[in-house]
Design a protein around this motif. Structure first.
Motif, mmCIF file in Angstrom:
data_model
loop_
_atom_site.group_PDB
_atom_site.id
_atom_site.type_symbol
_atom_site.label_atom_id
_atom_site.label_comp_id
_atom_site.label_asym_id
_atom_site.label_seq_id
_atom_site.Cartn_x
_atom_site.Cartn_y
_atom_site.Cartn_z
ATOM 1 N N LEU A 58 -56.277 -12.498 19.681
ATOM 2 C CA LEU A 58 -55.980 -11.737 18.454
ATOM 3 C C LEU A 58 -54.770 -10.837 18.702
ATOM 4 O O LEU A 58 -54.731 -10.097 19.687
ATOM 5 C CB LEU A 58 -57.199 -10.885 18.051
ATOM 6 C CG LEU A 58 -56.984 -9.977 16.825
ATOM 7 C CD1 LEU A 58 -56.620 -10.781 15.579
ATOM 8 C CD2 LEU A 58 -58.235 -9.144 16.553
ATOM 9 N N ASP A 59 -53.829 -10.932 17.793
ATOM 10 C CA ASP A 59 -52.584 -10.155 17.890
ATOM 11 C C ASP A 59 -52.717 -8.877 17.061
ATOM 12 O O ASP A 59 -53.000 -8.948 15.866
ATOM 13 C CB ASP A 59 -51.438 -11.028 17.368
ATOM 14 C CG ASP A 59 -50.130 -10.259 17.273
ATOM 15 O OD1 ASP A 59 -49.972 -9.252 17.990
ATOM 16 O OD2 ASP A 59 -49.267 -10.681 16.467
ATOM 17 N N SER A 60 -52.495 -7.723 17.694
ATOM 18 C CA SER A 60 -52.676 -6.467 16.955
ATOM 19 C C SER A 60 -51.376 -5.888 16.409
ATOM 20 O O SER A 60 -51.407 -4.945 15.627
ATOM 21 C CB SER A 60 -53.332 -5.418 17.865
ATOM 22 O OG SER A 60 -52.419 -5.000 18.864
ATOM 23 N N ASN A 61 -50.220 -6.423 16.830
ATOM 24 C CA ASN A 61 -48.975 -5.753 16.426
ATOM 25 C C ASN A 61 -47.941 -6.678 15.799
ATOM 26 O O ASN A 61 -46.771 -6.324 15.684
ATOM 27 C CB ASN A 61 -48.366 -5.007 17.622
ATOM 28 C CG ASN A 61 -47.967 -5.970 18.736
ATOM 29 O OD1 ASN A 61 -48.250 -7.167 18.644
ATOM 30 N ND2 ASN A 61 -47.310 -5.465 19.751
ATOM 31 N N GLY A 62 -48.368 -7.874 15.415
ATOM 32 C CA GLY A 62 -47.487 -8.723 14.611
ATOM 33 C C GLY A 62 -46.399 -9.468 15.371
ATOM 34 O O GLY A 62 -45.520 -10.058 14.744
ATOM 35 N N ASP A 63 -46.464 -9.478 16.711
ATOM 36 C CA ASP A 63 -45.420 -10.240 17.431
ATOM 37 C C ASP A 63 -45.834 -11.701 17.688
ATOM 38 O O ASP A 63 -45.122 -12.448 18.344
ATOM 39 C CB ASP A 63 -45.021 -9.542 18.741
ATOM 40 C CG ASP A 63 -46.153 -9.520 19.763
ATOM 41 O OD1 ASP A 63 -47.277 -9.975 19.434
ATOM 42 O OD2 ASP A 63 -45.918 -9.057 20.897
ATOM 43 N N GLY A 64 -47.009 -12.075 17.176
ATOM 44 C CA GLY A 64 -47.435 -13.473 17.303
ATOM 45 C C GLY A 64 -48.145 -13.788 18.610
ATOM 46 O O GLY A 64 -48.547 -14.922 18.844
ATOM 47 N N ILE A 65 -48.317 -12.755 19.452
ATOM 48 C CA ILE A 65 -48.936 -12.940 20.765
ATOM 49 C C ILE A 65 -50.222 -12.100 20.806
ATOM 50 O O ILE A 65 -50.184 -10.889 20.549
ATOM 51 C CB ILE A 65 -48.008 -12.403 21.898
ATOM 52 C CG1 ILE A 65 -46.574 -12.899 21.729
ATOM 53 C CG2 ILE A 65 -48.589 -12.697 23.271
ATOM 54 C CD1 ILE A 65 -46.330 -14.280 22.219
ATOM 55 N N GLY A 66 -51.317 -12.730 21.152
ATOM 56 C CA GLY A 66 -52.566 -11.993 21.308
ATOM 57 C C GLY A 66 -52.411 -10.922 22.377
ATOM 58 O O GLY A 66 -51.616 -11.072 23.302
ATOM 59 N N ASP A 67 -53.175 -9.841 22.252
ATOM 60 C CA ASP A 67 -52.965 -8.732 23.180
ATOM 61 C C ASP A 67 -54.263 -7.980 23.482
ATOM 62 O O ASP A 67 -55.309 -8.265 22.892
ATOM 63 C CB ASP A 67 -51.892 -7.779 22.631
ATOM 64 C CG ASP A 67 -52.103 -7.488 21.146
ATOM 65 O OD1 ASP A 67 -53.239 -7.146 20.777
ATOM 66 O OD2 ASP A 67 -51.135 -7.637 20.361
ATOM 67 N N LEU A 68 -54.150 -7.015 24.391
ATOM 68 C CA LEU A 68 -55.332 -6.278 24.842
ATOM 69 C C LEU A 68 -55.959 -5.472 23.713
ATOM 70 O O LEU A 68 -57.185 -5.414 23.576
ATOM 71 C CB LEU A 68 -54.961 -5.346 26.005
ATOM 72 C CG LEU A 68 -54.460 -6.036 27.279
ATOM 73 C CD1 LEU A 68 -54.008 -4.996 28.297
ATOM 74 C CD2 LEU A 68 -55.542 -6.925 27.883
ATOM 75 N N PRO A 107 -45.777 -6.994 29.346
ATOM 76 C CA PRO A 107 -45.466 -5.983 28.325
ATOM 77 C C PRO A 107 -45.866 -6.421 26.918
ATOM 78 O O PRO A 107 -46.299 -5.592 26.119
ATOM 79 C CB PRO A 107 -43.950 -5.809 28.425
ATOM 80 C CG PRO A 107 -43.566 -6.379 29.743
ATOM 81 C CD PRO A 107 -44.627 -7.350 30.168
ATOM 82 N N ASN A 108 -45.759 -7.711 26.603
ATOM 83 C CA ASN A 108 -46.139 -8.101 25.234
ATOM 84 C C ASN A 108 -47.645 -8.354 25.090
ATOM 85 O O ASN A 108 -48.116 -8.723 24.023
ATOM 86 C CB ASN A 108 -45.311 -9.288 24.722
ATOM 87 C CG ASN A 108 -45.493 -10.520 25.575
ATOM 88 O OD1 ASN A 108 -46.290 -10.531 26.525
ATOM 89 N ND2 ASN A 108 -44.768 -11.572 25.256
ATOM 90 N N ILE A 109 -48.405 -8.119 26.159
ATOM 91 C CA ILE A 109 -49.874 -8.191 26.037
ATOM 92 C C ILE A 109 -50.469 -6.785 26.069
ATOM 93 O O ILE A 109 -51.537 -6.550 25.510
ATOM 94 C CB ILE A 109 -50.463 -9.105 27.129
ATOM 95 C CG1 ILE A 109 -49.998 -10.555 26.902
ATOM 96 C CG2 ILE A 109 -51.978 -9.039 27.158
ATOM 97 C CD1 ILE A 109 -50.636 -11.580 27.781
HETATM 98 CA CA CA Z 1 -49.248 -8.812 20.080
#
Ligand code: CA
Ligand code: GLC
Length: 557
Positions: A41-51, A94-96
């Motif tokens: 699940l991506d929380s900040n809209g960059d298309g990459i799931g993150d912590l 960094p992007n996670i």
């Molecule tokens: Ca993200």
């Protein structure tokens, strides 16, 4: 080596007390949920799931009823192999997220009663790792090169690789560097293999184990655990293969499954015991089953690939279960089970394809030829899940299986990320179809995964398998997982099972020593159920009988 400030590295004399729901004991019956971080699940809209996305879904994970998560790599990486090319073992990409976000995730999981296992990748780093960058800049024969496997080539000018061994992702496991030497990579060229005879490498990994333990993790999934110890001077085998079913049973392979690999993990055990409760580990060891017990002794658990390999065939399931049970008896560990992971086809597609189908050919056709029977595939995946969850030991569920996702077989080839695609010369499509981001809501085009562009495209049919869609349906695959996992916790006791010698060889009937029966119908006719209380079924019964492609749990009364 790390850009992150180092933790104290020496061995602890007094075990460090840890407050965690996951102990070596509770792990023996745990259900572990594998998260592929970039696609959760991506929380900040960059298309990459993150912590942060994961932390926001801790209530979902708790409701699912799992005992632990296993996080696939989330470390800084150039993503040459989905993050299994690690550039810094003691940091978050960094992007996670950030280390603070990692700590917050662990705290949230632990307070929801869920343990945390992280992937550790000891066979190779990423080519952007500071040590590899240093090795490339250093002289042949230098200490910096000794941390990896550098050799001179053959031929008059060293223009031929040191030997003709293949790699997993391509025809050679050697790549030449500008000064003429070659380095070994059993996987992609961006994944240079470490030299585990090097003391600094050994020490550094122990520092990494302590680093994550000090950040609250409960243990490790050890990637390619069988490949770490190498003896390039060992006599060349008649057939140099990297395939599990072609490895020697005597440990004589020069780079895979050598006995000396266990010395490394016995050292790790000492690190695990510096904590109270001790850390746990599970080995991904691609070794003959006759030799996999040694990893149980040296690491604690070893994956069983037997069920992953099985197609919808009762004899194959029975054989897989028996082999895995026998492995656990031999090794004194608990059996481990999985139907899928991030390296193979989604269960609902595996069981919906005709027997013997060429999976790669199907993927290359974009999922058109042969035809996938989605109705049967989905029913069988549910049935197989109940069968697996009735077995004693530790069960591993890959993210998205709880929604019954199918393989995304029609990913456009220009979007593929798996190194297999490129390294095979565009003839093997690879593993991206099970790594597509999860659909959380029913509305497209990104199904609540991101407000931006998902890093792999999500198909329209995700609308019918989204979390939101399944939440509204009491008969959904998600609801089935919740019921099954809750019951599995209550029913666990003992580890012996019997496979009932049913009249029909189209039935797999597991009997637990506490009277819990799981009956799966692989045939075309309905079958009778054992007498007792009906606990759960993977699909509706037909006049009190078990229809094809269905599992029922019954408690003998
Ligand atoms: Ca993200
Ligand atoms: C393991 C991982 C796989 C990866 C390989 C190299 O098999 O599961 O995804 O490509 O190791 O690290």
């Amino acid at each position: 080596m790390s850009s992150t400030a180092s933790q104290p590295t020496g061995a602890r004399q007094v075990p460090v007390a840890r407050d965690t729901p996951l102990t070596p004991d509770s792990w023996k019956t745990a259900t572990v949920y594998q998260i592929y971080p970039r696609s959760f699940l991506d929380s900040n809209g960059d298309g990459i799931g993150d912590l942060t996305g994961m932390t926001s879904k801790v209530p979902y994970l708790a409701e699912l009823g799992i005992d632990a998560v296993w996080l696939s790599p989330f470390y800084p990486s150039a993503l040459a192999d989905g993050g299994y090319d690690v550039d810094d073992y003691r940091n978050v990409a960094p992007n996670i997220g950030t280390m603070d976000e990692f700590d917050a995730l662990v705290a949230a999981l632990h307070s929801a009663g869920i343990g945390v296992i992280v992937d550790i990748v000891p066979n190779h780093s990423g080519s952007g790792h500071a040590w590899f960058v240093e090795a490339l800049a250093a002289e042949p024969g230098s200490p910096a090169r000794d941390r990896y496997v550098f050799r001179d080539g053959r031929g008059d000018a060293g223009e031929l690789p040191p030997n003709d061994w293949p790699g997993h992702f391509g025809p050679s496991c050697w790549t030449r560097v500008p000064d003429g030497q070659w380095y070994m990579h059993l996987f992609a060229p961006e994944q240079p293999d470490f030299n585990w005879d090097n003391a600094e490498v050994r020490e550094d990994f122990k520092t990494t184990l302590r680093f994550w333990a000090d950040h609250g993790v409960d243990g490790f999934r050890v990637d390619a655990a069988h490949a770490v110890a190498k003896d390039l001077n060992a006599p060349p085998p008649p057939l140099f293969s990297l395939h599990m079913h072609e490895l020697p049973e005597d440990g004589s392979h020069p780079v895979l499954d050598r006995d000396s690999v266990h010395e490394i993990y016995r050292e790790w055990q000492k690190v695990f015991a510096e904590y109270d409760p001790p850390l746990v580990a599970v080995a991904e060891a691609v070794a003959p089953i006759s030799r996999r017990g040694a990893y149980v002794e040296s690491l604690g658990q070893v994956f069983s690939f037997e069920l992953i390999e099985a197609t919808w065939d009762p004899a194959w399931f029975r054989r897989s279960i028996e082999a895995t049970m026998a492995l656990s008896e031999r090794s004194g560990g608990v059996p481990t089970w999985a139907l899928t992971n991030h390296d193979c086809l989604r269960a609902a597609s595996k069981y919906g394809l005709p027997q013997g189908a060429d999976v790669n050919a199907w993927l290359m056709s974009g999922g058109i030829e042969p035809r996938e029977d989605r109705v049967r595939g989905a029913a069988r995946a549910r049935a197989a899940t109940l069968l697996m969850l009735s077995l004693p030991g530790t069960a591993y569920i890959y993210q998205g299986e709880e929604l019954g996702l199918f393989e995304v077989a029609d990913l456009p080839t220009d979007q593929l990320q798996d190194p297999l695609w490129k390294r095979s010369g565009h003839v093997i499509k690879g593993r991206d179809g099970c790594r597509v981001p999860l659909p959380w809501t029913s509305n497209g085009p990104t199904f609540g995964f991101t407000t931006g562009t998902p890093h792999l495209p999500m198909p329209e049919w995700f609308t019918t398998v989204s979390e939101e869609h399944e939440e509204a349906d009491p008969a959904s695959t998600l609801a089935l997982h919740r019921s099954a996992l809750a019951m599995r916790r209550d029913l666990q006791s003992g580890i012996s099972i019997e496979l009932a010698p049913d009249a029909a060889d189209t039935v797999v009937h597991v009997v637990r020593d506490n009277g819990w029966h799981s009956v799966t119908n692989f045939g075309d006719e309905t079958v009778e159920l054992p007498r007792g209380e009906l606990l759960l079924t993977s699909g509706p019964l037909a006049g009190g009988k078990l229809p094809p492609d269905t599992t029922a749990w019954v408690k003998a009364t």
